[in-house]
Design an enzyme around this catalytic site. Sequence first.
Site: not given
Length: 497
Positions: A414, A418, A434
């Site tokens: 994640w 990101y 997410d």
Amino acid sequence: MPSFEQCYRAVESRDPRFDGWIYIAVASTGIYCRPSCPATTPKRQNARFFPTAAAAQDAGFRACRRCRPDAVPGSPDWDLRADVAARAMRLVDDGLVEREGVAGLAARLGYTTRHLGRLLSAELGAGPLALARARRAHTARLLLETTDLPITDVAFAAGFGSVRQFNDTIRAVFAATPGDVRRAGRRQEPTNGAVTLRLPYRPPYDAEAGWRYLADRLVPGLEELDGATYRRAVRLHHGTGVLSLTPADGYVRCELHLEDLRDLGPAAARCRRLLHLDADPAGITDALGEDPLIGPLVRARPGLRVPGSVDAFETAVRAVVGQQVSVAAARTVVGRMVATYAEPLPHPVGTLTHSFPAPGALAEAGTLPMPTARTRTVTALAGAVAGGDLDLAPGADRAEVEAGLLALPGVGPWTAAYVALRGLGDPDAFPGTDLGIRRSLVSLGVPDRPAEIAAVADRWRPLRSYAAQHLWTAAPPLTRTASGATRPDASTEGRAA
């Protein structure tokens, strides 16, 4: 490059959507224009098409004084592509050739100077020196039109090695002397020592959504919002600066307070990346607007952009700090880090007192105002960047960055996705774990299972970042993390880390 017929039809239609994608030059006049130029469409036998302004200039054509093709939004191609040519363009925009020369650019990309020259000439129609020359000419024009700097100072601030080289380039590119360019331009007086620029974009542009994203994540001492003006401090290559951005009709008004004017070009490029001004909203809507799942979301908000960053290292740190905590809590933590470990601005502006801490400062920090495990992640990240083991520059290889991030303690898929999405401008990053994205997909009828989500997201390649932004924007209200997304599932991110 599209075919000649496709390019010629774009010019006949004078469609501004093609501005920045291609440039047309007229052999009979020696001038090159943007496709939407209101001048008469040239005869076919006189039309020449180029992928960059630098290529047109390198072929001996001068910039049109009416449509000013050197001032169009940047090509979305450099934003979308991850190949060597696109990475080189991003590094040239960041001023690397002026700082380290063509040899430095080649070394950063892992090629010999000769091979890089051949590659860029084949892909972009111009070699690295010609690309850098075009960038310097554009910066010089901005300085001539927006400041009262002596012309000699403009020459060196724009990156030229001598006044003679500067004069020759301005005459070749604009068919005018530097003094003529200054007198002919719509010059604006500087405000409190600031250089004022217009940063154009392709409409539509959802400025309200972009400014709301920035407002929700303001860090005290580093950022502020004064009415419609977003202002922040930033570390640049030759010093610090303060960027002020205000949305307007068709452009963003940008004021730059810089310690060193050599940073003007890179600072403007960072502003464009932060606001994603080089996006092609029509192309994105064409690609995603017919999708049965997110098509309605895309068509409802065609001007939605993917917010970027002025510093990928800062984005990475803030993403780590924002894991599992609220926006308010993370802002407080980052604010303390800024006040403790960042160098103060030589001349504070408004409430801005510091830029973001340098990697070396955080790498050597003994303690940070956060849990021990997260402190270990931030210091390891900072140490990798400071030591050159992790490259987060605009031209970094996205796959190598992802691998480098995942090798750090406390960084999972994640966080890596990101950072790629916000920090590197990767158009195809998708943090599928997410919670906000998952909740939004569930509301659209997608089962909350990783395999199902991955299968659905695959059909949005290579624009999954835009899909993610639309899903975040449409997600049911939740507590949002400081990194800009809703809080990820703790167990999923923890196991991935």
